[in-house]
Every structure is written in structure tokens, then in C-alpha cells.
Write a protein that holds these residues in place. Structure first.
Motif: not given
Length: 208
Positions: A17-18, A135-139, A144-145, A157-160
Motif C-alpha cells: 500500500s505504501f 482526492l488522490m493526494y489525500l488518499s 502512509c499516515a 513515510a509522510l515525506a515520501s
């Protein structure tokens, strides 16, 4: 042994998923490539500078205004439905933008064969593009969060996905300028072929 096997499967799912989230962000920032073809809206569609600005302003408003609402929906229903909806919206919006451009664009020789669709159609397609981008960016970021928010690598994980989003417009612009361009008489490379570029984005973002 059962707990170890379950933990291994969960880790595999988390990293898949990452990778999916990173891939989504690597394609989601297509709106940042607007400067690559914005001038062609003036030259080929005969838009004024104000009309060119109206199109991108519509996209930016749709990009930022509904963030809180989409964030709430992401918390309630998870990132997967948002990702699915973004894929459909991207596909529909870029197809609409592609055929709107083709309906009124001049060819290389400056000939135009029919009256183009109204500016409102192009502006509407970019509104949908803005919504799909958010939508795609938030998902992706939420994925990752949720998967790594409590781990020791949560910052990475959040910076990637954020970094991947910033790079998306760059590689798409480079690809378009090198592979999706108009061929001038004599085999010379011309401007980007906007119709083909929009079709490429529509199918790529649907698949991603």
C-alpha cells in the motif's frame, strides 16, 4: 508461529500500500504541468490571457477549497474510496479536456475546421481535475499516515508521498516534451501534442 505469520502478512500489505501511495503521488500532480501547454490554449484555441487564467484558477479553487471536506470523508470512509473516485474523475476530466481542445484547436498550418466547444466546458473539466488531484493526494498521504504513523520511520513515510507529488509534474512534462510532440514538416519537433498528452494522463491516472 501464527502471530508471526499474521504479522508478516500485515507488513507485506503495508509496504504494498505504501508503494501504491507513492505511485499515485508520482502521477497525481499533473495539474502542475499546465505551463507546458497553457500558451497553446492562446495560440490554438484563440483564448485570451484572461480566459487561460480562468481555466487554471478554476482548477486551483477546486484543488484547495474542498480539502477539509475530503479530509473528513477520508477519516470516515478510509483512503480507498477516495482513490477510486479520483481515478474515475481524472479519466473523465482529461478525456473531456482532450476533446474540448481538439474541437477548436488549429493545426500546425493554422487551419481550423470547426468552431470549438465553449470555454465553460474546458473550465469545468479543470474543476474536475482539481478535485481529483486533491482526492488522490489525500488518499495517498492518509494511507502512509495510517500504516506508519506510529512507527519510527513515520517522518520518512509522510515525506515520501509529498516529495513524489512534487516530482510528478516534472517527469510528465519531460515525457510529453520528448515523446508526445507534434511533428513539423521536415521531421522537426514542434510543440507538445495537447490532445495526446491529455489522453495519456487520462489512461495513466485511471490505471494508477
Amino acid at each position: 508461529l501464527a502471530r508471526k505469520e499474521q504479522s508478516r502478512k500485515q507488513n507485506v500489505t503495508r509496504y504494498i500500500s505504501f508503494a501504491s501511495a507513492i505511485l499515485s503521488c508520482l502521477c497525481a500532480g499533473s495539474i502542475t504541468a499546465y505551463s507546458l501547454y497553457g500558451h497553446l490554449f492562446q495560440e490554438r484555441l484563440q483564448y485570451t490571457q484572461l480566459q487561460v487564467n480562468i481555466v487554471i484558477i478554476c482548477a486551483e479553487l477546486a484543488l484547495y477549497l474542498p480539502v477539509s471536506l475530503f479530509g473528513y470523508l477520508c477519516d470516515r470512509h478510509g483512503p480507498a474510496p477516495l482513490s477510486f473516485v479520483s481515478a474515475i474523475l481524472f479519466f473523465v476530466s482529461y478525456l473531456l479536456a482532450a476533446f474540448t481542445y481538439r474541437s477548436g484547436a488549429k493545426d500546425i498550418s493554422g487551419n481550423i475546421y470547426q468552431r470549438g466547444w465553449p470555454l465553460s466546458v474546458m473550465a469545468f473539466s479543470f474543476v474536475i481535475i482539481g478535485l481529483a488531484t486533491t482526492l488522490m493526494y489525500l488518499s495517498a498521504v492518509t494511507t502512509c499516515a495510517k500504516n506508519f504513523g506510529r512507527g519510527k520511520h513515520k517522518g520518512l513515510a509522510l515525506a515520501s508521498p509529498i516529495a513524489a507529488f512534487g516530482l510528478s509534474g516534472m517527469w510528465q512534462s519531460q515525457l510529453a516534451s520528448r515523446a508526445l510532440y507534434e511533428k513539423l514538416p521536415g521531421g522537426k519537433r514542434g510543440d507538445i501534442d495537447v490532445f495526446k498528452f491529455f489522453l495519456f494522463l487520462a489512461f495513466t491516472l485511471l490505471a494508477v
